[in-house]
Design a protein around this motif. Structure first.
Motif, PDB file in Angstrom:
ATOM      1  N   GLY A 165      28.477  69.865 -17.941  1.00 42.47           N
ATOM      2  CA  GLY A 165      29.080  70.215 -19.224  1.00 42.47           C
ATOM      3  C   GLY A 165      28.517  71.476 -19.858  1.00 42.47           C
ATOM      4  N   HIS A 166      27.398  72.030 -19.335  1.00 40.90           N
ATOM      5  CA  HIS A 166      26.893  73.250 -19.994  1.00 40.90           C
ATOM      6  C   HIS A 166      27.793  74.449 -19.744  1.00 40.90           C
ATOM      7  N   HIS A 167      28.744  74.302 -18.852  1.00 39.27           N
ATOM      8  CA  HIS A 167      29.738  75.364 -18.702  1.00 39.27           C
ATOM      9  C   HIS A 167      30.881  75.172 -19.691  1.00 39.27           C
ATOM     10  N   MET A 168      30.851  74.072 -20.427  1.00 35.98           N
ATOM     11  CA  MET A 168      31.996  73.710 -21.257  1.00 35.98           C
ATOM     12  C   MET A 168      31.627  73.455 -22.709  1.00 35.98           C
ATOM     13  N   GLY A 226      31.029  72.323  -9.503  1.00 37.13           N
ATOM     14  CA  GLY A 226      30.514  73.683  -9.643  1.00 37.13           C
ATOM     15  C   GLY A 226      29.045  73.748  -9.956  1.00 37.13           C
ATOM     16  N   HIS A 227      28.576  72.847 -10.796  1.00 37.34           N
ATOM     17  CA  HIS A 227      27.156  72.958 -11.061  1.00 37.34           C
ATOM     18  C   HIS A 227      26.301  72.567  -9.862  1.00 37.34           C
ATOM     19  N   PRO A 228      26.537  71.418  -9.251  1.00 37.17           N
ATOM     20  CA  PRO A 228      25.794  71.159  -8.002  1.00 37.17           C
ATOM     21  C   PRO A 228      25.944  72.322  -7.018  1.00 37.17           C
ATOM     22  N   GLU A 229      27.108  72.941  -7.033  1.00 35.89           N
ATOM     23  CA  GLU A 229      27.325  74.070  -6.128  1.00 35.89           C
ATOM     24  C   GLU A 229      26.279  75.170  -6.341  1.00 35.89           C
ATOM     25  N   VAL A 230      25.969  75.496  -7.591  1.00 38.59           N
ATOM     26  CA  VAL A 230      25.003  76.578  -7.762  1.00 38.59           C
ATOM     27  C   VAL A 230      23.618  76.145  -7.269  1.00 38.59           C
ATOM     28  N   TYR A 231      23.334  74.849  -7.321  1.00 39.89           N
ATOM     29  CA  TYR A 231      22.060  74.423  -6.739  1.00 39.89           C
ATOM     30  C   TYR A 231      22.147  74.348  -5.229  1.00 39.89           C
TER      31      TYR A 231
HETATM   32 CU   LIG Z   1      25.709  75.131 -14.231  1.00 39.84          CU
END
Ligand SMILES: [Cu+2]
Ligand code: HEA
Ligand code: HEA
Ligand code: CUA
Lengths: 313, 595, 218
Positions: B336-339, B287-292
């Motif tokens: 991990g910043h989403h968690m 998910g995080h790479p996804e936002v980039y």
């Molecule tokens: Cu993120």
């Protein structure tokens, strides 16, 4: 210089001004809007903060707010200034430049330093907030389920009956051991009732899906994960009042309405709330609530927070 | 498997020398040609139309949600009765489970079926071969397969509305065990289809990415070194690498949900010693790479548009490239910043907070370089430029709110509130969508051979700019005021009742934003057929796609172009024109600055 | 089809398509072999990440279960993994990689190599067969997707994902075999499809060595 198509597409000067004006508008909104002050009936700030740790969080919000506000105003101010003064003017060609390495180095290092400082400071506060609960803390088992809350308070002996998350079943919602005499002493409540000025240590549990313990006025959010005990959340209320505990993790149809009342009361009121209940469960005749009842002996927080397998994930 | 396997013996049916030829009236019928073709320009258009459909669909869901949030329990006027029964009640008002479905499908559709196909499917396909001087993609058939996998995944996703139990209502993040246990979510079939759709969508992304990477590596025209590539190509190339590495992890995780739901496995279920947080780790690793993935192409497109309309080279081209590369790398260690507050180990949260702060640095570099690009330029205000200029401001607002959340203690308060919703709409709409609008207008003349309608364009811009901020800015305040995400009715909470006026403002803004989309859609649909004919190079740009004129033949370039210098040579002193195309040598008396 | 290959309403009708036909007289040269192989390698990178996701899920679950097989406290004994039989199976699968390599070498030398291909496919099929036997046995011992908690879930899912890949691989090898036998498609000059199937097949084998190590040996 530009061909006809382009000049036909050019808007009137006004449009350029509107554009820049619009960006300004956003900046003003930002300034007025995100102002990190306590809310006093107006809608532009944070709700009142009623815990000691919350105050620390508010101060860090304030720091970041001013940092970002300055960055925003400076960068956007410059940007808008450029957008205005460097708009196309006949006879003034653009400056030919591919960049500047000194500038690159400056604007790489400066944010790096700021961000690392911020990370270090943040994590210091984070550690502070999560240091082990003080020994005199009142321990409450907070159990969440689709779609509601149940709290379990220590009984007359001042000790919570031990539980095991793997024993949680519909018949045994708290996962306690029925043969343990402490189990029947526990006080069960649908409201979260807590004394002001005393640390409160909550053990967060879930019986089905992930829920979360969220109280904006406490500045606390923590997920309740099935199969685990989350044992690091504690807080100390600074004032009395009635609030609401909210589930803030999408947990199904009833999620939006999964809430429980919170009553923060004086130690005296708290004792007169809990003592009759403790006595009732202990089989002693409930006496009229009086202030003379001794405070329950402090609970050792560590009894119940031994991590179960897998909490490092 | 990959089309490369079919190369043997079966010559690919495309990319010939560009000469027109009759096909003697036999072969596939016209409709078959439309359904199966391998020209990258056509595939880009297939993605464009599909994604526009999903934009209206997913956006309409957002409008329904906004109605419910401003006026909880009130029937939706006019169209309320038309909505399916799993979403509304007899009066036409949204029911809580229906609201969850709307949130889920809105998030999923806008991320996977609007922003990704527009940025990657449309501009990746259209621009990569044209900008690097190639005749088509490396694997044209695989490219078309990618589109059809995408279409299939869309059909699977939509079909979940009609299965027993209806579409899933577990959020676009589908946290287990809610999503993985039928008894908890009540929509096992819908949830399985959701997972299956993401799996197929992932296959589409991967096939596309294989193509992009291979094309960029092997098919650049002579002289087109990596550091002479236009920034959109760099951006989409790096995005494709992120896709290759991030998507399969989501696919694996989604497959495990399907197994948990249907085969009784216990990956995410504590009773079988499964771990609910395992899903979150896998999901956010993707998910995080996804936002980039959603912002890198937007950054690349914007950089180019800013440069063209400032008549200036991109400031710090190499810094821009390195910033994107570091965003790509760092993007894999910040999930991990989403968690922070998910129950994950607290020290791990602290570590993720540091890496999250670090990843903001390349974004800062880019922001400053955009400002450097317009500095001392000769700025032409056109519709695409207006969107590109606003992109920078909106991205900065969204990025700065990201700094709040990156700080662990602050996230303890704002996690899962509307502050987050404000953040990601500023980066996703204010960022990705603004860049998409800019790029659609900018390359419209090349895609269609016609100009868009300028008046409609400006109406679209101003309405979008104003209503976007009206919709999403107050959400910062809602979030700081304590309003939770994904709740169907904020008024059940005492502390949120007084915030209700803000919700009404957001909803008014959203309606305006919905209206703003109409001139956009009308404009592109109408102008495709009826706009005035566009010259080959209406913006006086330097990159290769502007050297071919409409209609661009199959195979793109009659003669493979040779590239002599970097992409953004604008306002070079000593030249008559203020731009020097990449395939033109600088005259002897002119020296180009190194970049 | 009309002859206006790219007319003005092109974007609604099929514009550049008039040029594409099944009877394309000026077919472009096929994509160069190196490009094809690069594409395959990139695809395999994403396959690698797929298995990494699954493997890390397994490792995390195993780590957090305490003991392995986990102790559910219900008195049911979970069977250990059959190391020996699968060890032999591993040798067979790795051997088939060598067999396939034999085919590639033969083709490059100008020979048919079809027998090597068949051998590789048979060995792959044997692997699948033995895995099926093993699955059945474990099933009768009380382990399945839905039995034995994460122990059963991870084992069957990981080996299942891999098994599906092996099946695809066997089909691909058989496809090469038939092309070679019927049409003699592959020659020292033209063998990129064979190479790509080889890359895939070797990849699947390497993944298995990892899986065998973590699922069975430890
Ligand atoms: Cu993120
Ligand atoms: C395009 C998409 C995109 C982008 C680019 C970003 C960029 C960033 N995001 Fe965002 N994010 C999302 C999409 C995106 N995000 C989404 C969709 C979610 C929610 C998912 C969900 O839960 O559903 C989310 C959630 C999210 C969270 C989790 C919040 C929570 O759930 O509690 C966090 C926490 O750290 C975060 C942080 C950041 C940071 C630090 C950046 C940084 O990269 C931003 C960097 C940019 C700047 C900082 C601005 C420009 C810089 C300057 C002007 C320089 C100077 C600045 C300073 C010195 C301060 N994001
Ligand atoms: C690129 C991504 C993207 C985009 C563009 C948008 C666009 C919008 N989003 Fe989106 N949103 C997400 C991604 C996006 N969103 C994600 C990932 C989530 C999280 C989901 C989750 O929590 O799981 C989310 C969640 C989310 C919420 C939070 C819900 C909740 O937590 O309860 C809200 C609330 O206001 C919202 C509102 C809007 C609005 C008003 C728009 C507007 O911009 C929409 C404007 C409208 C249109 C563009 C459509 C125009 C349509 C018409 C004019 C009607 C005509 C119709 C037909 C012909 C069929 N979104
Ligand atoms: Cu419980 Cu949301």
């Amino acid at each position: 210089m530009m061909n006809t198509v382009l000049s036909r597409l050019l808007p009137r000067q006004i449009a350029a001004r509107f554009l820049t004006g619009g960006v300004f508008l956003a900046s003003i909104l930002m300034g007025g809007g995100a102002f990190a002050e306590q809310r006093n009936g107006n809608v532009y700030g944070l709700p009142p903060c009623v815990t000691t740790t919350g105050l620390q969080i508010d101060s860090i919000i304030k720091i970041i707010f001013w940092l970002t506000a300055v960055v925003f105003v400076v960068t956007q101010g410059t940007y808008i200034y450029y957008l205005i003064v460097y708009r196309r003017r006949p006879g003034v060609p653009a400056h030919y430049s591919h960049g500047n390495n000194t500038l690159e180095i400056i604007w790489t290092t400066a944010p790096t330093v700021i961000f690392l400082a911020l990370a270090i400071y943040s994590n210091r506060v984070w550690e502070e907030i999560h240091r082990p609960a003080p020994d005199n803390a009142l321990t409450i088992d907070v159990s969440s389920y689709q779609f509601g809350w149940q709290m379990r308070y220590p009984g007359i002996s001042g000790k919570l009956a031990p539980m095991d998350v793997r024993k949680i079943t519909p018949e045994n919602p708290f996962g306690t051991d029925p043969s343990n005499p402490l189990t029947s002493q526990d006080v069960i409540s649908t409201d979260l009732v807590i004394p002001v000025g005393r640390p409160v240590h909550v053990l967060l549990h879930s019986r089905d899906v992930i829920h979360s313990f969220y109280v904006p006025e406490f500045r606390i959010y923590q997920d309740c994960v099935p199969g685990r005990t989350i044992g690091w959340v504690w807080f100390q209320a600074t004032q009395t009042g009635d609030f609401q505990l909210a589930c803030n993790q999408l947990c199904g149809t009833g999620h939006y309405n999964m809430k429980a009342p919170i009553h923060i009361m004086s130690e005296k009121d708290f004792q007169s709330w809990i003592t009759p209940r403790q006595q009732k469960n202990a089989g002693t005749t409930p006496s009229a609530p009086t202030a003379s009842v001794a405070a329950p002996s402090p609970v050792k927080a560590t009894d119940l927070t031994a991590p179960i397998a897998g909490t490092t994930l | 498997m990959s089309a490369s396997l079919t190369q043997e013996g079966i010559p690919s049916v495309d990319a010939h020398d560009g000469s027109h030829h009759d096909d003697h009236g036999h072969g596939k019928s016209g409709i078959m040609h439309y359904l199966w073709n391998t020209d990258h320009k056509m595939i880009a258009l297939q993605f464009l139309w599909s994604a526009t459909f999903f934009l209206l669909f997913g956006g309409a869901m957002a409008l329904a949600m906004r109605w419910q949030l401003a006026f909880p329990g009130h029937p939706i006027p006019v169209i309320g009765h038309l909505l399916p029964h799993g979403v509304v009640n007899d009066e036409g008002a949204i029911i809580p489970s229906g609201y969850n479905v709307l949130v889920t499908m809105h998030g999923t559709i806008l991320v996977f079926f609007v922003a990704m196909p527009l940025l990657i499917g449309v501009f990746g396909n259209f621009l990569i071969p044209l900008k690097i001087g190639a005749g088509d993609m490396a694997f044209p058939a695989l490219n078309e397969l990618s589109y059809w996998l995408f279409a299939l995944s869309g059909i699977i996703m939509l079909s979940s509305f009609w299965v027993p139990g209806g579409a899933p209502g577990t959020g676009w993040t589908a946290y287990a065990p809610l999503s993985s246990v039928a008894a908890y979510n009540q929509t096992p079939m819908g949830q399985s289809l959701w997972c299956a759709a993401l799996f197929v969508n992932g296959l589409s992304s991967i096939t596309g990415a294989v193509n992009y990477i291979t094309t960029v590596i092997t098919m650049r025209a002579p002289g087109m070194t990596m550091f002479r590539m236009p920034l959109p190509v760099w951006a989409i190339f790096l995005t494709a690498i992120l896709l290759i590495l991030a998507i399969p992890v989501l696919s694996a995780a989604a497959a495990l949900i399907i197994f948990d739901l249907n085969f009784g496995t216990t990956f995410y279920r504590p009773t079988g010693y499964g771990q609910p947080l395992l899903w979150q780790h896998l999901f956010w690793f993707f998910g995080h790479p996804e936002v980039y993935i959603l912002i890198l192409p937007a950054m690349g497109l914007t950089s180019e548009i800013l440069s063209v309309f400032s008549r200036k080279p991109v400031f710090g081209y190499k810094a821009m490239v390195w910033a994107m590369i570091s965003i790509g790398f760092l993007g894999f260690i910040v999930w991990g910043h989403h968690m922070y507050v998910s129950g994950m180990n607290l020290t791990l949260s602290a570590a993720f907070s540091v890496s999250t702060m670090v990843i903001a640095v390349p974004s800062a570099i880019k922001t400053f370089n955009w400002m450097g690009t317009i500095w001392r330029g000769s700025i032409h205000y056109t519709v695409p430029m207006a969107f590109a200029v606003s992109f920078v401001s909106m991205f900065v607002i969204g990025g700065l709110s990201g700094i709040f959340m990156a700080s662990t203690p602050v996230d303890l308060f704002v996690h899962h509130t509307y502050f987050i919703v404000a953040h990601f709409h500023y980066v996703l709409f204010g960022g990705s969508m603004f860049a998409i609008f800019a790029a659609v207008y900018f390359w419209f003349p090349k895609m269609s051979g016609r100009m868009f309608n300028n008046t409609l364009g400006w109406i679209h811009f101003w309405m979008t700019f104003v209503f976007f901020n009206l919709t999403f800015f107050p959400m910062h305040n809602l979030g700081l005021g304590g309003m939770m995400r994904r709740i169907a009715d904020p008024t059940v909470y005492d502390c949120l009742k007084q915030l209700q006026p803000l919700n009404v403002i957001c909803t008014i803004g959203a309606m305006g934003l919905g209206l703003a989309t109409i001139p956009f859609v009308v404009n592109i649909v109408w102008s495709m057929r009826n706009g005035p004919k566009a010259p080959a190079n209406p913006w006086n740009s330097t990159t290769l796609e502007w050297t071919v004129s409409h209609p661009i033949p199959h195979g793109n370039f009659a003669v493979t172009p040779t590239v002599y210098h970097g992409p953004y040579e604008y306002s070079v002193p000593g030249l008559v024109r203020d731009f020097l195309p990449q395939n033109e040598k600088a005259p002897a008396h002119v020296t180009l600055e190194a970049h | 089809m009309n002859n206006a290959a790219y007319n003005d309403s092109s974007l609604f009708h099929a514009p550049m398509l008039a040029e594409v036909s099944e009877h394309d007289h000026h077919a472009a040269p096929p994509t160069p072999p190196a490009t094809c192989k690069l594409g395959m390698c990139i695809f395999l990178c994403s396959e690698a990440l797929l298995f990494s996701g699954l493997i890390s899920a397994y490792l995390v679950l195993r780590e957090s279960a305490g003991s392995w097989p986990p102790n559910f406290g219900d008195g049911i004994e979970l069977p250990p993994m059959p190391k020996l039989l699968t060890g032999i199976n591993t040798v067979i699968l790795v051997g088939s990689s060598f067999a396939f390599h034999g085919a590639e070498v033969a083709v490059k030398k100008g020979k048919s190599g079809a027998r090597w291909m068949l051998l590789a496919a048979m060995m792959g099929a044997t692997f699948i067969g033995l895995q099926c036997v093993e699955w059945t046995e474990l099933y009768h011992e009380g382990l399945w997707f839905n039995k034995g908690g994460v122990y059963g879930s991870t084992f069957f899912t990981l080996t299942g994902f891999h098994g599906a890949h092996v099946c695809v691989g066997v089909l691909l090898i058989l496809w090469c075999f038939f092309l070679q036998v019927t049409k003699g498609t592959f020659s020292p000059k033209r063998h990129v499809a064979l190479d790509n199937v080889g890359l895939y097949w070797h990849f699947v084998d390497v993944v298995w060595v990892f899986l065998y190590t973590i699922l069975y040996l430890f």
